[in-house]
Write an enzyme that holds these catalytic residues in place. Structure first.
Site, short mmCIF file in Angstrom:
data_model
loop_
_atom_site.label_atom_id
_atom_site.label_comp_id
_atom_site.label_asym_id
_atom_site.label_seq_id
_atom_site.Cartn_x
_atom_site.Cartn_y
_atom_site.Cartn_z
N ASP A 114 -0.06 53.38 133.54
CA ASP A 114 0.71 54.15 134.51
C ASP A 114 0.28 53.71 135.91
O ASP A 114 0.78 52.74 136.45
CB ASP A 114 0.48 55.64 134.26
N GLU A 133 9.71 59.49 134.47
CA GLU A 133 8.43 60.01 134.00
C GLU A 133 7.93 61.14 134.88
O GLU A 133 7.35 62.12 134.40
CB GLU A 133 7.39 58.89 133.95
#
Length: 741
Positions: A430, A401
């Site tokens: 996240d 990511e």
């Protein structure tokens, strides 16, 4: 059969139907769905030490994407999910990643410079009694992911945060950027946009520093480990790639042997930087700032040091920057866990978090990974109590990511058609915990669900109230943000496919972001000392997932979408009649998409741009949202004897499909005119800040161009984008109506 036996059978049937009528719709485990939701939140199902244990294991070593350490972290996630009873596998991709080979940065001052030359060490220093000192050498040298290799030497110009308006301000006062090296500070916008803006202004290189004002405690000390602030040698690393997914495979999955773009083709796409850059510490940044002459920067461009006056330059010193990076096709591993639905296995509720980190990643992202593993363990405990989800739950632990949403994007691109027809919603976490204060963002139809869940979960910092109570008390604006930016793994789901999505976290930022000081010690001392916030995120995440997976009717409310867009019609009317104070207050309270409508009206009011098609489509959406809400009520009230019938189940399924698919209709197959990967026409990233969310991004892009050119053709393009948005809103209305024209 005797009359007595028939009577007994009828009595059993009547009793069963009566129970069904007076009991909320049961889950397939035999108990009502709200029973399992309450059980999920029960303190008996979780332990703060579990999240702490997972985080300690995941952050023992730096684990950048494509490294053996990150593969070990993937194996840990896989084994933990499997031991929690989740059928799991690894989805691998071969993607382009970059790693630093060599870097140098030196400053030469003209006589009588003291010292005449400074060579910067570009090292982050371990702190006293650092428990990770033994693996500090495994931290990669500070660099920017996908940075352009090359050498640049020249005078330095200070460009504040490197925004478009900052470079415009320099041009306005006559500071020449052409052929110079830019020094800018982190904050406000995405670092890749700083480099791109500098290149477009004519600069030949960029250094970005973590200003003490923003990250170092403002000169007041308290640096980690004594305080929460970034130490003098701390460096925020990160990607400068503005796209999503592997840059060699835009729009398709990066599998072994697939078609790939060459370097020239990638660079021509506009998402990769074209000049070299380096991230540096605030200590090194201040050394460079002290060397600058030229005019004094405005007050809002100044730092926090009383003895350091920020000047603009250029020079007189010469900065010499060299960066060499390695491009490598590396293997990344997404870990995918599946809890199959018992009644609708072909409908997916997805939960996602990424695993890779630039260094240790205690906040970013492994606080989220620990929360995901906590959710999985609670789901296992629910299964032991008889729970079976109505719909399939998919747990997604993404890789790479940090380089540019690579793992999630490749997976979504590979599974795009299946997701487009089967994905109910995507729920992202996240940086689960960076401090106090709950935050959420979502697509509007999930607003009500998120708020209801927040009312059920206790505030980890004040158990006498709910998260919702503290959230409302701390908020001065709309509670729920929108997911138009490219800041995390929801981007591919929302902006590429059109899947209803949400994102949850505690803490609005943290000073040691993307540095080697983002470790377990920082989390334990400052981010979440008792790991209660981590548990609270897991509670919110799992509760929303349970409601989406188990409730008979999907808990979507498109009246939220319609209410936001309806204000646009009122603003259009205000061309002829002043909007009442009450309406303006309502527009301010609902959300930022309404405010963007007002800005849009201001931008086009003096031009020949007709917004009437937009407002007509908004009215259609409002009517469709109201109607489907009514239909849902009618079907729910018709349960009775119908609940076991095939006809009733088909009605519920068809209604849910309309609710699920309406978000897809806000996408356009051609995407944004200059950014075709982004297909959502209601929400998207700002053109000049990937971290910024824009409403009607295509219209916004066209207006920016038209303002510069101010030609009839450019304003015609604005009108075209208005028509495009109008069409997708109407398409969403047709989906909600569920009938052909």
């Amino acid at each position: 059969m005797s009359r007595l036996a028939i009577s007994a059978v009828l009595a059993v049937i009547v009793a069963a139907i009566t129970t069904t009528l007076i009991t909320p719709f049961p889950s397939l485990g035999g108990k009502p769905s709200h029973y399992y939701q309450s059980l999920f939140l029960s303190a008996s199902l979780f332990d703060n030490s579990s999240a702490a244990r997972h985080l300690r294991v995941l952050t023992r070593r730096p684990h950048v994407a494509g490294t053996p350490a990150n593969a070990e972290a993937a194996a840990y996630v896989l084994s933990t999910l499997t031991s929690s009873g989740v059928r799991s596998h690894v989805a691998s991709y071969s993607v382009l990643l970059t790693y630093p080979v060599s870097r140098s940065l030196s400053l030469t001052l003209p006589p009588p410079g003291d010292p005449p030359e400074t060579s910067f060490p570009l090292l982050q220093e371990p702190y006293e009694n650092d428990p990770y000192a033994d693996v500090a050498n495994q931290v990669l040298p500070t660099f920017h992911g996908y940075a352009k290799s090359g050498t640049a030497a020249g005078p330095v110009v200070y460009a504040n945060y490197g925004r478009v308006e900052d470079f415009q301000a320099l041009e306005l006062i006559g500071v020449d950027v052409e052929g110079k090296i830019i020094i800018a500070r982190y904050g406000k916008i995405f670092r890749g946009d700083i480099v791109r803006n500098a290149h477009q202004a004519g600069a030949i290189g960029v250094v970005i520093f973590t200003d003490r004002k923003d990250y170092g405690g403002g000169g007041g000390g308290g640096w980690f480990p004594e305080g929460r602030w970034m130490p003098p040698s701390g460096v925020q690393v990160g990607t400068v790639y503005s796209g999503a997914g592997d840059p060699t495979t835009p729009g398709w999955a990066s599998k072994e042997g697939c078609e790939r773009l060459g370097e020239a083709e990638m660079e021509s796409g506009g998402d990769l930087p074209l000049i070299p850059s380096l991230p540096i510490s605030w200590a090194d940044g201040e050394t460079i700032m002290r060397s600058l002459g030229g005019g004094v920067a405005e007050d809002d461009w100044q730092g926090s040091q009383d003895d350091l006056l920020y000047r603009l330059g250029p020079g007189p010193g010469i900065l010499n920057l060299t960066y060499s990076g390695e491009q490598k096709i590396a293997t990344i591993e997404n870990v995918i866990g599946v809890i199959e639905g018992a009644e609708e296995p072909d409908r997916y509720v997805l939960l996602g978090n990424h695993r890779d980190a630039w260094t240790f990643g205690a906040v970013d992202p492994n606080s989220g990974t620990a929360a995901m593993l906590e959710v999985a363990e609670r789901f296992r405990n629910l299964q032991k109590k008889g729970w079976k989800p109505r719909r399939t739950i998919v747990l997604c632990n993404w890789d790479a990511e940090e380089y540019g949403l690579v793992g999630s994007t490749e997976w979504v691109e590979e599974n795009r058609e299946i997701l487009a027809s089967r994905a109910v919603a995507y729920l992202n976490v996240d940086c689960a915990v960076a401090g106090a204060g709950f935050h959420a963002a979502s697509t509007p139809q999930l607003d009500q669900l998120v708020l209801e869940a927040a009312r059920q979960v206790l505030d980890p910092d004040n158990s006498s109230q709910s998260i919702y109570d503290s959230w409302v008390a701390a908020s001065s604006s709309a509670l729920i943000d929108r997911l138009g930016d490219g800041g995390s793994d929801y981007a591919a789901f929302v902006q590429h496919v059109g899947v209803p999505s949400a994102n949850f976290y505690f803490g609005s930022g943290y000073p040691v972001y993307h540095s080697m000081y983002d470790d377990y010690v920082w989390m334990e001392k400052f981010g979440d000392p008792m790991f209660r916030r981590n548990v609270a995120v897991a509670s919110m995440w799992g509760l929303v997932a349970l409601r989406l997976a188990d409730e008979e009717f999907l808990p979507f409310n498109y009246l939220s979408y319609a209410a936001e867009l309806e204000v646009r019609k009122s603003i259009y009317t205000s061309i002829y009649k002043r909007v009442t104070s009450k309406l303006r207050n309502e527009a301010e309270a609902t959300c930022e998409i309404q405010r963007s409508a007002e800005e849009l009206q201001q931008d086009v009011s003096s031009k020949e741009v007709d917004l009437l098609p937009l407002f007509r489509s908004i009215k259609e959406l409002q009517e469709a949202a109201e109607k489907i809400d009514t239909v849902k009520t009618v079907i729910r009230e018709s349960r009775g004897w119908m609940i076991v019938s095939k006809e009733y189940k088909m009605k519920v399924r068809e209604l849910n499909d309309r609710l699920m698919m309406a978000e897809r209709a806000f996408t356009d197959r051609d995407g944004l005119s200059s950014r075709p990967w982004y297909k959502h026409l209601i929400y998207g990233p700002s053109r000049y800040n990937d971290y910024g969310s824009k409403s009607f991004p295509g219209v916004d892009d066209a207006i920016e161009v038209a303002k510069k050119l101010n030609t009839a053709e450019s304003w015609k393009s604005v009108q075209h984008e208005v028509w495009r948005v109008s069409r997708v809103i109407r398409h969403a209305s047709l989906v909600l109506h569920g009938r052909l024209t």
